[in-house]
Design an enzyme around this catalytic site. Structure first.
Site, PDB file in Angstrom:
ATOM      1  CB  CYS A  65      50.671 -34.059  27.606  1.00 11.74           C
ATOM      2  SG  CYS A  65      52.306 -33.329  27.727  1.00 11.74           S
ATOM      3  CB  CYS A  68      53.233 -36.528  27.294  1.00 11.10           C
ATOM      4  SG  CYS A  68      53.169 -35.532  28.793  1.00 11.10           S
TER       5      CYS A  68
END
Length: 138
Positions: A65, A68
């Site tokens: 991600c 992230c």
């Protein structure tokens, strides 16, 4: 206050006035607060969150991600800023699906704040460290 050791998961009673003085675990003698996020797994997520009397802020994330990865250094910085006032933890959603499903994580990164084992706040998306500290309110 009861504090769960991030290294051996034993419970430690720490007087509130000593929280800022780098207390050590009575069992494994390692620091209870490192100023870094704690890695949680499905195996010890519930115990860690339920037994800690300090607020626990959990970042649900995944290695693939992009947002992230952008959030990771901010979360690391917030862990240092909140040392002794809150415990910051990370849960890799890919490796720990039970915690993600149990807490209805639909997008990542998602932050959950637990107080007394119960979800108190939720926030999705990337957040700068200073904003995360304000959001925590501790």
């Amino acid at each position: 206050m009861l504090i769960v050791c991030p290294h051996c998961a034993s419970l430690n009673r720490v007087p509130p006035e000593r929280l800022q003085h780098d207390p050590q675990c009575g069992s494994c003698h390692q620091a209870l607060f490192t100023g870094h996020p704690v890695e949680l797994s499905d195996a010890h997520f519930e115990r860690f969150v339920a037994k800690s009397e300090l607020p626990v802020i959990v970042d649900f994330w995944a290695p693939w991600c992009g947002p992230c990865r952008m959030m990771a250094p901010q979360f690391e910085q917030a862990a240092a800023l909140l040392k002794g006032r809150a415990v910051l933890a990370k849960v890799n959603s890919d490796d720990n699906p039970q915690a993600s499903v149990r807490h209805r994580i639909r997008s990542i990164p998602t932050l959950l704040m637990f107080r007394g084992g119960q979800e108190a706040k939720r926030q999705s998306g990337v957040m700068p460290a200073q904003e995360l500290v304000r959001w925590a309110g501790v």
